[in-house]
Design an enzyme around this catalytic site. Sequence first.
Site, PDB file in Angstrom:
ATOM      1  N   SER A 108       0.848  -1.196   0.000  1.00 44.33           N
ATOM      2  CA  SER A 108       0.000   0.000   0.000  1.00 44.33           C
ATOM      3  C   SER A 108       0.876   1.237   0.000  1.00 44.33           C
ATOM      4  O   SER A 108       1.931   1.265   0.644  1.00 44.33           O
ATOM      5  CB  SER A 108      -0.887   0.017   1.247  1.00 44.33           C
ATOM      6  N   LYS A 157       2.695  -2.191   6.229  1.00 48.77           N
ATOM      7  CA  LYS A 157       2.847  -2.195   4.770  1.00 48.77           C
ATOM      8  C   LYS A 157       4.227  -1.688   4.350  1.00 48.77           C
ATOM      9  O   LYS A 157       4.792  -2.169   3.361  1.00 48.77           O
ATOM     10  CB  LYS A 157       1.734  -1.372   4.115  1.00 48.77           C
TER      11      LYS A 157
HETATM   12  P1  NAP Z   1     -10.819  -7.314   1.737  1.00 52.53           P
HETATM   13  O1  NAP Z   1     -11.934  -7.298   0.768  1.00 52.53           O
HETATM   14  O2  NAP Z   1     -11.081  -7.108   3.188  1.00 52.53           O
HETATM   15  O3  NAP Z   1     -10.009  -8.680   1.505  1.00 52.53           O
HETATM   16  C1  NAP Z   1      -8.981  -9.069   2.360  1.00 52.53           C
HETATM   17  C2  NAP Z   1      -8.725 -10.537   2.154  1.00 52.53           C
HETATM   18  O4  NAP Z   1      -7.660 -10.947   3.031  1.00 52.53           O
HETATM   19  C3  NAP Z   1      -9.942 -11.396   2.525  1.00 52.53           C
HETATM   20  O5  NAP Z   1     -10.021 -12.481   1.638  1.00 52.53           O
HETATM   21  C4  NAP Z   1      -9.600 -11.869   3.920  1.00 52.53           C
HETATM   22  O6  NAP Z   1     -10.229 -13.085   4.272  1.00 52.53           O
HETATM   23  C5  NAP Z   1      -8.114 -12.073   3.738  1.00 52.53           C
HETATM   24  N1  NAP Z   1      -7.425 -12.261   5.009  1.00 52.53           N
HETATM   25  C6  NAP Z   1      -7.403 -11.467   6.103  1.00 52.53           C
HETATM   26  N2  NAP Z   1      -6.691 -12.051   7.087  1.00 52.53           N
HETATM   27  C7  NAP Z   1      -6.255 -13.242   6.596  1.00 52.53           C
HETATM   28  C8  NAP Z   1      -5.472 -14.294   7.119  1.00 52.53           C
HETATM   29  N3  NAP Z   1      -5.011 -14.279   8.378  1.00 52.53           N
HETATM   30  N4  NAP Z   1      -5.201 -15.364   6.329  1.00 52.53           N
HETATM   31  C9  NAP Z   1      -5.675 -15.405   5.063  1.00 52.53           C
HETATM   32  N5  NAP Z   1      -6.435 -14.452   4.518  1.00 52.53           N
HETATM   33  C10 NAP Z   1      -6.716 -13.384   5.282  1.00 52.53           C
HETATM   34  O7  NAP Z   1      -9.730  -6.178   1.378  1.00 52.53           O
HETATM   35  P2  NAP Z   1      -9.018  -5.739   0.008  1.00 52.53           P
HETATM   36  O8  NAP Z   1      -9.203  -4.277  -0.085  1.00 52.53           O
HETATM   37  O9  NAP Z   1      -9.424  -6.607  -1.118  1.00 52.53           O
HETATM   38  O10 NAP Z   1      -7.499  -5.999   0.408  1.00 52.53           O
HETATM   39  C11 NAP Z   1      -6.631  -6.862  -0.316  1.00 52.53           C
HETATM   40  C12 NAP Z   1      -5.211  -6.325  -0.171  1.00 52.53           C
HETATM   41  O11 NAP Z   1      -5.129  -5.054  -0.815  1.00 52.53           O
HETATM   42  C13 NAP Z   1      -4.787  -6.089   1.271  1.00 52.53           C
HETATM   43  O12 NAP Z   1      -3.442  -6.517   1.451  1.00 52.53           O
HETATM   44  C14 NAP Z   1      -4.883  -4.577   1.422  1.00 52.53           C
HETATM   45  O13 NAP Z   1      -4.016  -4.080   2.420  1.00 52.53           O
HETATM   46  C15 NAP Z   1      -4.481  -4.139   0.025  1.00 52.53           C
HETATM   47  N6  NAP Z   1      -4.874  -2.772  -0.327  1.00 52.53           N
HETATM   48  C16 NAP Z   1      -6.193  -2.444  -0.378  1.00 52.53           C
HETATM   49  C17 NAP Z   1      -6.538  -1.145  -0.738  1.00 52.53           C
HETATM   50  C18 NAP Z   1      -7.977  -0.714  -0.823  1.00 52.53           C
HETATM   51  O14 NAP Z   1      -8.232   0.475  -1.078  1.00 52.53           O
HETATM   52  N7  NAP Z   1      -8.951  -1.606  -0.626  1.00 52.53           N
HETATM   53  C19 NAP Z   1      -5.554  -0.185  -1.037  1.00 52.53           C
HETATM   54  C20 NAP Z   1      -4.207  -0.573  -0.951  1.00 52.53           C
HETATM   55  C21 NAP Z   1      -3.886  -1.872  -0.617  1.00 52.53           C
HETATM   56  P3  NAP Z   1     -11.584 -13.142   5.176  1.00 52.53           P
HETATM   57  O15 NAP Z   1     -12.736 -12.982   4.232  1.00 52.53           O
HETATM   58  O16 NAP Z   1     -11.497 -14.495   5.806  1.00 52.53           O
HETATM   59  O17 NAP Z   1     -11.495 -12.016   6.177  1.00 52.53           O
END
Ligand code: NAP
Length: 228
Positions: A129, A156
Site C-alpha cells: 500500500s 505495509k
Molecule cells: P478485503 O476485501 O477485506 O479482503 C482481504 C482478504 O484478506 C480477505 O479475503 C480476507 O479473508 C483475507 N485475510 C485477512 N486475514 C487473513 C489471514 N489471516 N489469512 C488469510 N487471509 C486473510 O480487502 P481488500 O481491499 O481486497 O485488500 C486486499 C489487499 O489489498 C490487502 O493486502 C490490502 O491491504 C491491500 N490494499 C487495499 C486497498 C484498498 O483500497 N482496498 C488499497 C491498498 C492496498 P476473510 O474474508 O477471511 O477475512
Amino acid sequence: MTVTLVTGANKGIGYETARQLLELGHAVYIGARDVERGEKAAAELGARFVQLDVTDDASVNSALATIDSAEGRLDVLVNNAGILGDGPIDGPTALHVFNTNTVGLLRVTEAALPLLRKSANPTVVTVSSSAGSFWAVTNPERPEFNLPLPLYSASKAAATMLTVQYAKSQPGIKFNAVEPGTTATDLTAAFGIGRAPEESARVVVRLATLDANGPTGTFQDEHGEVPW
Ligand code: NAP
C-alpha cells in the site's frame, strides 16, 4: 499452464485478481482462511481452493504442500491477504496487524520458495500500500498524509521492504510490491471510498504476468514506480 496462488482471494481485490488470471488461462489456487468462504469463491470462479491462514504456519505449509503434490511447482504467488487493523493502538493489535500483513507474506513466501524455484518464470507480487510509502505519508499533497492508520502503514512499509529484500536475495525470482489503488472493499467500507475491485485487480495482474525480463525489486502503482 501457469500455476498461481492468490492469498486472501475469497473476496475483494484478491478475488478479482484470481478471476482475471483465470481468464488469462492460469490455473489459480484461491487461498482463503475460511473453508466455506474459500470453497464458495473457488466454485464461483472455477478455481482450485487451498485453506490458507497467513498467520498459521501449519496452514501455510499444508497449502503449499498441496500445490506441490498437485502441480510440482508454483509460477506466480500473489501475497494479497491483509487487514486494516483498526481499533486500539496497543501491543496485541500491533502484533495481529504485523502478523497478518508482514509476517504473513514472509511465511507464505518462505513456504513457496522451493516451488517457485521449479518455475521457468517465477513471479511474486506483494499487494502492499502507498500508506506504507514514506514519501506519500510525509507529502501533504497526498491523501496518505492524513491517514490515521499507523499500524497498517507501518506493516505495509515493512511488507514493501521485505519484498525488496527478497528481490535482492532471490535474483532468479521477480519480487514486486504494488499499490492497487483505493478500492471499495470490506477493508475500506468504513470510509466509503474507492473504485471497483476489477480496476485495481488489473494493476495487480499486470505485475503478476511479467515476462522473464520484467523488473524486480520495484514498488508500483498503475502509473509506474511509487517513491519509497
Ligand atoms: P478485503 O476485501 O477485506 O479482503 C482481504 C482478504 O484478506 C480477505 O479475503 C480476507 O479473508 C483475507 N485475510 C485477512 N486475514 C487473513 C489471514 N489471516 N489469512 C488469510 N487471509 C486473510 O480487502 P481488500 O481491499 O481486497 O485488500 C486486499 C489487499 O489489498 C490487502 O493486502 C490490502 O491491504 C491491500 N490494499 C487495499 C486497498 C484498498 O483500497 N482496498 C488499497 C491498498 C492496498 P476473510 O474474508 O477471511 O477475512
